[in-house]
Motif scaffolding. Structure first.
Motif, mmCIF file in Angstrom:
data_model
loop_
_atom_site.group_PDB
_atom_site.id
_atom_site.type_symbol
_atom_site.label_atom_id
_atom_site.label_comp_id
_atom_site.label_asym_id
_atom_site.label_seq_id
_atom_site.Cartn_x
_atom_site.Cartn_y
_atom_site.Cartn_z
ATOM 1 N N PRO A 99 0.794 -1.233 0.000
ATOM 2 C CA PRO A 99 0.000 0.000 0.000
ATOM 3 C C PRO A 99 0.825 1.282 0.000
ATOM 4 N N ILE A 100 1.899 1.319 0.782
ATOM 5 C CA ILE A 100 2.711 2.528 0.848
ATOM 6 C C ILE A 100 3.362 2.807 -0.506
ATOM 7 N N ALA A 101 3.902 1.773 -1.138
ATOM 8 C CA ALA A 101 4.537 1.946 -2.447
ATOM 9 C C ALA A 101 3.528 2.420 -3.484
ATOM 10 N N MET A 102 2.322 1.857 -3.435
ATOM 11 C CA MET A 102 1.281 2.238 -4.382
ATOM 12 C C MET A 102 0.874 3.703 -4.209
ATOM 13 N N LEU A 103 0.679 4.106 -2.964
ATOM 14 C CA LEU A 103 0.292 5.491 -2.704
ATOM 15 C C LEU A 103 1.417 6.455 -3.066
ATOM 16 N N ALA A 104 2.653 6.067 -2.747
ATOM 17 C CA ALA A 104 3.798 6.923 -3.023
ATOM 18 C C ALA A 104 3.928 7.211 -4.510
ATOM 19 N N ARG A 105 3.693 6.206 -5.336
ATOM 20 C CA ARG A 105 3.885 6.367 -6.769
ATOM 21 C C ARG A 105 2.664 6.996 -7.449
ATOM 22 N N SER A 106 1.469 6.622 -7.011
ATOM 23 C CA SER A 106 0.258 7.106 -7.679
ATOM 24 C C SER A 106 -0.171 8.484 -7.203
ATOM 25 N N GLY A 107 0.189 8.851 -5.963
ATOM 26 C CA GLY A 107 -0.271 10.106 -5.391
ATOM 27 C C GLY A 107 -1.611 9.985 -4.697
ATOM 28 N N GLY A 108 -2.328 8.902 -4.959
ATOM 29 C CA GLY A 108 -3.597 8.668 -4.275
ATOM 30 C C GLY A 108 -4.633 9.746 -4.477
ATOM 31 N N GLN A 109 -4.478 10.552 -5.509
ATOM 32 C CA GLN A 109 -5.398 11.672 -5.705
ATOM 33 C C GLN A 109 -6.660 11.219 -6.406
ATOM 34 N N ARG A 110 -7.794 11.766 -5.943
ATOM 35 C CA ARG A 110 -9.086 11.468 -6.548
ATOM 36 C C ARG A 110 -9.727 12.766 -7.009
ATOM 37 N N GLU A 111 -10.571 12.650 -8.004
ATOM 38 C CA GLU A 111 -11.215 13.846 -8.537
ATOM 39 C C GLU A 111 -12.201 14.452 -7.552
ATOM 40 N N THR A 112 -12.631 13.671 -6.583
ATOM 41 C CA THR A 112 -13.702 14.106 -5.686
ATOM 42 C C THR A 112 -13.222 14.858 -4.446
ATOM 43 N N ASP A 113 -11.904 14.993 -4.236
ATOM 44 C CA ASP A 113 -11.466 15.715 -3.042
ATOM 45 C C ASP A 113 -10.181 16.500 -3.324
ATOM 46 N N THR A 114 -9.596 17.039 -2.265
ATOM 47 C CA THR A 114 -8.468 17.958 -2.413
ATOM 48 C C THR A 114 -7.219 17.447 -1.692
ATOM 49 N N LEU A 115 -7.065 16.141 -1.619
ATOM 50 C CA LEU A 115 -5.922 15.559 -0.918
ATOM 51 C C LEU A 115 -5.032 14.786 -1.886
ATOM 52 N N THR A 116 -3.752 14.749 -1.573
ATOM 53 C CA THR A 116 -2.817 13.909 -2.306
ATOM 54 C C THR A 116 -1.723 13.475 -1.341
ATOM 55 N N VAL A 117 -1.001 12.427 -1.699
ATOM 56 C CA VAL A 117 0.087 11.942 -0.862
ATOM 57 C C VAL A 117 1.363 11.861 -1.691
ATOM 58 N N PHE A 118 2.489 11.974 -1.003
ATOM 59 C CA PHE A 118 3.782 11.843 -1.668
ATOM 60 C C PHE A 118 4.798 11.337 -0.646
ATOM 61 N N PRO A 119 5.825 10.642 -1.094
ATOM 62 C CA PRO A 119 6.759 10.011 -0.152
ATOM 63 C C PRO A 119 7.880 10.939 0.285
#
Length: 257
Positions: A99-119
């Motif tokens: 999960p951490i690797a997936m979020l780190a690479r994809s950014g976890g951003q969705r069109e429906t909100d204003t959050l993103t993640v980065f490593p």
């Protein structure tokens, strides 16, 4: 003790479009931990940020053996028929798709909100840092730029350029080819660290094409880039005050014991 994997959570003000690092997620191999960072203060003062419903108290250490829903909901389910294609888009080996690797690479951003993640990158054996990100803003580019992207090969060199006179964003950093095509933008949440690295010594920052996912891949996953940076004078990316936890580190460590 194994170094915990670390992701930062950033929030974008929907009015000003400004990004603020507001939280830190760590995983030590056994449990997940979330704390708000000092950047949340600026987000509150400038843009009226309200605590997330999943983490309502700013001065609390949240721990769980399961990934918190605000993050897990940003992962593609393994049951999806296009999951293996998605892993290829991210350029992650299937046996490393945690999960951490997936979020780190994809950014976890969705069109429906204003959050993103980065490593938070860790230095390699040569002391270099690597930043992976997908080129932003491709939907605003002319078709000729998209066609140029589709011709990229892994390892092709790109250059960063500062758009001082961009009427929408005077801090914009464009990604440019040797033959003068603009092929996207550096993510806003990454720019302050990239600027610091460029001010140290531009020759120590190397931007390359990591992978091109050709049509019909969605544009937000079309161009994966990789910045390699050799830092000087002990500089460490994402170590500024805004990335430090609101709670004292000693209190955070106590929750891990």
């Amino acid at each position: 003790m194994k170094t915990p994997k670390t992701l930062f959570l950033a929030w974008q003000d929907p009015n000003t479009r400004s990004w603020f690092p507001i939280g830190r997620l760590t995983f030590d191999g056994m449990s997940y931990q979330f704390v708000y960072t000092q950047g949340v203060k600026e987000a509150q003062q400038k843009c009226g940020f309200e605590p997330l419903s999943s983490f309502p108290e700013l001065n609390k250490v949240y721990t769980s053996t399961q990934l918190f829903p605000v993050f897990s909901n940003r992962l593609m389910p393994r049951s999806r028929p296009d999951y293996s294609s998605f892993i290829q888009w991210l350029n992650i080996p299937e046996h490393e798709d945690d999960p951490i690797a997936m979020l780190a690479r994809s950014g976890g951003q969705r069109e429906t909100d204003t959050l993103t993640v980065f490593p938070r990158p860790e230095p390699d054996s040569d002391g270099r840092y690597h930043f992976h990100f997908f080129s932003h803003g491709l939907r605003h580019l002319p078709q000729c730029a998209i066609e140029r992207i589709n011709l990229f090969v892994p390892g092709e060199k790109l250059w960063l350029s500062h758009e001082f006179q961009n009427p929408y964003d005077s801090q914009a950093l464009t990604l440019n080819t040797e033959d003068h095509y603009i092929v996207g933008y550096c993510p806003r949440y990454l720019r302050s660290e990239v600027f610091k690295l460029l001010w140290q010594d531009p020759s120590l920052v190397d931007l390359r094409v990591e992978r091109v996912n050709r049509p019909p891949t969605p544009l937000q996953f079309r161009l994966l880039c990789n910045i390699t940076a050799q830092c000087k004078d002990g500089f460490r990316p994402f170590s500024g005050q805004e990335y430090q936890p609101l709670i004292e580190e000693d209190m955070i460590l106590e929750t891990m014991l």
